[in-house]
Structure formats: C-alpha cells, structure tokens
Design a protein around this motif. Structure first.
Motif, mmCIF file in Angstrom:
data_model
loop_
_atom_site.group_PDB
_atom_site.id
_atom_site.type_symbol
_atom_site.label_atom_id
_atom_site.label_comp_id
_atom_site.label_asym_id
_atom_site.label_seq_id
_atom_site.Cartn_x
_atom_site.Cartn_y
_atom_site.Cartn_z
ATOM 1 N N MET A 1 14.908 -44.270 -52.540
ATOM 2 C CA MET A 1 15.341 -45.432 -51.625
ATOM 3 C C MET A 1 15.361 -44.849 -50.221
ATOM 4 O O MET A 1 15.772 -43.594 -50.094
ATOM 5 N N THR A 2 14.687 -45.209 -49.359
ATOM 6 C CA THR A 2 14.751 -44.798 -47.925
ATOM 7 C C THR A 2 15.669 -45.552 -47.023
ATOM 8 O O THR A 2 15.670 -46.965 -47.278
ATOM 9 N N LEU A 3 16.240 -44.792 -46.250
ATOM 10 C CA LEU A 3 16.968 -45.519 -45.230
ATOM 11 C C LEU A 3 16.294 -45.942 -43.864
ATOM 12 O O LEU A 3 15.771 -45.347 -43.301
ATOM 13 N N ASN A 4 16.531 -47.351 -43.465
ATOM 14 C CA ASN A 4 15.910 -47.656 -42.405
ATOM 15 C C ASN A 4 16.957 -47.715 -41.368
ATOM 16 O O ASN A 4 17.943 -48.528 -41.431
ATOM 17 N N PRO A 5 16.801 -46.584 -40.297
ATOM 18 C CA PRO A 5 17.772 -46.715 -39.140
ATOM 19 C C PRO A 5 18.052 -47.823 -38.477
ATOM 20 O O PRO A 5 19.232 -48.148 -37.907
ATOM 21 N N LEU A 6 17.148 -48.863 -38.492
ATOM 22 C CA LEU A 6 17.207 -50.252 -37.724
ATOM 23 C C LEU A 6 18.107 -51.138 -38.523
ATOM 24 O O LEU A 6 18.622 -52.025 -38.031
ATOM 25 N N SER A 7 18.427 -50.864 -39.981
ATOM 26 C CA SER A 7 19.317 -51.793 -40.623
ATOM 27 C C SER A 7 20.614 -51.166 -41.078
ATOM 28 O O SER A 7 21.222 -51.847 -41.527
ATOM 29 N N LEU A 8 21.055 -49.982 -40.253
ATOM 30 C CA LEU A 8 22.348 -49.500 -40.353
ATOM 31 C C LEU A 8 23.358 -50.596 -39.489
ATOM 32 O O LEU A 8 23.159 -50.894 -38.717
ATOM 33 N N ASP A 9 24.318 -50.761 -40.164
ATOM 34 C CA ASP A 9 25.515 -51.649 -39.764
ATOM 35 C C ASP A 9 26.292 -50.729 -38.738
ATOM 36 O O ASP A 9 27.165 -49.753 -39.146
ATOM 37 N N LEU A 10 26.183 -50.887 -37.548
ATOM 38 C CA LEU A 10 26.784 -50.148 -36.340
ATOM 39 C C LEU A 10 28.015 -50.852 -35.953
ATOM 40 O O LEU A 10 28.479 -50.443 -34.919
ATOM 41 N N ALA A 11 28.359 -51.866 -36.297
ATOM 42 C CA ALA A 11 29.447 -52.866 -35.984
ATOM 43 C C ALA A 11 30.808 -52.162 -35.812
ATOM 44 O O ALA A 11 31.371 -52.178 -34.815
ATOM 45 N N PRO A 12 31.228 -51.250 -36.527
ATOM 46 C CA PRO A 12 32.511 -50.368 -36.514
ATOM 47 C C PRO A 12 32.296 -49.634 -35.462
ATOM 48 O O PRO A 12 33.400 -49.303 -34.853
ATOM 49 N N PHE A 13 31.284 -49.195 -35.096
ATOM 50 C CA PHE A 13 31.200 -48.255 -33.591
ATOM 51 C C PHE A 13 30.889 -49.168 -32.472
ATOM 52 O O PHE A 13 30.915 -48.498 -31.345
ATOM 53 N N SER A 14 30.733 -50.410 -32.474
ATOM 54 C CA SER A 14 30.443 -51.154 -31.256
ATOM 55 C C SER A 14 31.744 -51.325 -30.275
ATOM 56 O O SER A 14 31.454 -51.238 -29.286
ATOM 57 N N SER A 15 32.891 -50.792 -30.839
ATOM 58 C CA SER A 15 33.850 -51.001 -29.801
ATOM 59 C C SER A 15 34.263 -49.685 -29.296
ATOM 60 O O SER A 15 35.379 -49.438 -28.494
ATOM 61 N N ILE A 16 33.762 -48.497 -29.686
ATOM 62 C CA ILE A 16 33.625 -47.183 -29.191
ATOM 63 C C ILE A 16 33.035 -47.345 -27.900
ATOM 64 O O ILE A 16 31.879 -47.395 -27.648
ATOM 65 N N SER A 17 33.910 -46.875 -26.855
ATOM 66 C CA SER A 17 33.317 -46.940 -25.265
ATOM 67 C C SER A 17 32.398 -45.508 -25.097
ATOM 68 O O SER A 17 32.938 -44.434 -25.598
ATOM 69 N N LEU A 18 31.743 -45.455 -24.034
ATOM 70 C CA LEU A 18 31.213 -44.120 -23.772
ATOM 71 C C LEU A 18 32.282 -43.126 -23.409
ATOM 72 O O LEU A 18 32.127 -42.090 -23.627
ATOM 73 N N ASP A 19 33.215 -43.444 -22.712
ATOM 74 C CA ASP A 19 34.174 -42.692 -22.346
ATOM 75 C C ASP A 19 34.948 -42.120 -23.277
ATOM 76 O O ASP A 19 35.485 -40.843 -23.491
ATOM 77 N N GLN A 20 35.266 -43.034 -24.318
ATOM 78 C CA GLN A 20 35.885 -42.373 -25.817
ATOM 79 C C GLN A 20 34.962 -41.286 -26.258
ATOM 80 O O GLN A 20 35.542 -40.351 -26.725
ATOM 81 N N ILE A 21 33.757 -41.650 -26.332
ATOM 82 C CA ILE A 21 32.837 -40.597 -27.060
ATOM 83 C C ILE A 21 32.828 -39.313 -26.079
ATOM 84 O O ILE A 21 32.607 -38.390 -26.934
ATOM 85 N N THR A 22 32.617 -39.285 -25.226
ATOM 86 C CA THR A 22 32.613 -38.251 -24.147
ATOM 87 C C THR A 22 33.806 -37.412 -24.235
ATOM 88 O O THR A 22 33.949 -36.084 -24.555
ATOM 89 N N MET A 23 34.807 -38.016 -24.402
ATOM 90 C CA MET A 23 36.324 -37.471 -24.292
ATOM 91 C C MET A 23 36.415 -36.804 -26.115
ATOM 92 O O MET A 23 36.838 -35.524 -26.020
ATOM 93 N N ALA A 24 35.973 -37.201 -26.780
ATOM 94 C CA ALA A 24 35.996 -36.838 -28.481
ATOM 95 C C ALA A 24 34.960 -35.698 -28.262
ATOM 96 O O ALA A 24 35.406 -34.614 -29.049
ATOM 97 N N ALA A 25 33.953 -35.570 -27.684
ATOM 98 C CA ALA A 25 32.966 -34.627 -27.736
ATOM 99 C C ALA A 25 33.737 -33.463 -26.896
ATOM 100 O O ALA A 25 33.595 -32.132 -27.460
ATOM 101 N N PHE A 26 34.400 -33.568 -25.743
ATOM 102 C CA PHE A 26 35.047 -32.624 -24.917
ATOM 103 C C PHE A 26 36.220 -31.900 -25.829
ATOM 104 O O PHE A 26 36.383 -30.955 -25.794
ATOM 105 N N ALA A 27 37.019 -32.952 -26.216
ATOM 106 C CA ALA A 27 38.017 -32.406 -27.160
ATOM 107 C C ALA A 27 37.382 -31.468 -28.358
ATOM 108 O O ALA A 27 38.251 -30.353 -28.417
ATOM 109 N N THR A 28 36.547 -31.738 -28.921
ATOM 110 C CA THR A 28 36.190 -31.297 -30.061
ATOM 111 C C THR A 28 35.633 -29.918 -29.732
ATOM 112 O O THR A 28 35.931 -28.611 -30.384
#
Length: 123
Positions: A1-28
């Motif tokens: 079974m191969t995963l198709n990256p285009l078929s992944l459900d990214l809905a849970p991540f759609s509410s995360i903004s770019l500033d939240q992602i960069t803040m999480a990366a910075f804090a980590t």
C-alpha cells in the motif's frame, strides 16, 4: 500500500496559521538549544588543557546577541516571554564563559607552578 500525499486529509491542520507554526518552531528550537549548552558547559568544566576549545570571542558574541534580543523583546515588542527565553540563553553563555575562564586560569596556575618547580630543581 502506497500513500498518495495528495490524498492525505489535512483538515485538522487547516486552522493553524503561519504565525502559529513559526512560533512553535521557534519555541521548539530554543528549548532544544537550552539542552545544547550543557555539553559545552561540561566540556569546559572537565577540560584539562585550559578549555582551549572554548572561544571567548564566539561565546562573548553569542552573549551580546542574546542580550540585544532581550532588549529588543522588552523595548520594541513588550514581549516578556521572548525576553525570558533569551535571558536563559544569555545565562548559559555566561556560565560557559565563567567556567572556561576558571579552567584557563587554573591551568595557567598549574603551568606556573610546574615551571617554578622545574626551575628550582635546576638550581
């Protein structure tokens, strides 16, 4: 079974903004950096050759950069969290510099004592 990256459900991540992602990366990354200071502190503390691998210029520059970020965070951003983060980094830089300085001074004292003992045995 191969995963198709285009078929992944990214809905849970759609509410995360770019500033939240960069803040999480910075804090980590900054949290991990606090642990990265420990090997340098241990190496400086246990070095028997005067902590010659520790560059005072480099660590002094890191200290000044961290302190300037603390000032920027407080004066320009009123961001106490950012200031606290970089204060921790600055404290680690000071610890490395103090430990390395102590090791260099004790190494030099040991060399002087060895030289004086050797000179005394010649006469």
């Amino acid at each position: 079974m191969t995963l198709n990256p285009l078929s992944l459900d990214l809905a849970p991540f759609s509410s995360i903004s770019l500033d939240q992602i960069t803040m999480a990366a910075f804090a980590t990354c900054n949290s991990m950096r606090m642990f990265a200071y420990m090997p340098q502190i241990c190496k400086a503390a246990t070095d028997r050759n005067g902590a010659t691998a520790i560059s005072f210029t480099t660590w002094g520059l890191f200290l000044v950069a961290n302190l300037s970020t603390v000032a920027y965070a407080l004066v320009n951003r009123s961001d106490w969290g950012l200031a606290a983060c970089f204060t921790g980094n600055a404290i680690c830089c000071v610890v490395i510099l103090v430990v390395a300085c102590f090791r260099r001074n004790s190494y030099r004292r040991g060399l002087r004592a060895t030289c004086l003992t050797a000179a005394g045995s010649v006469f």
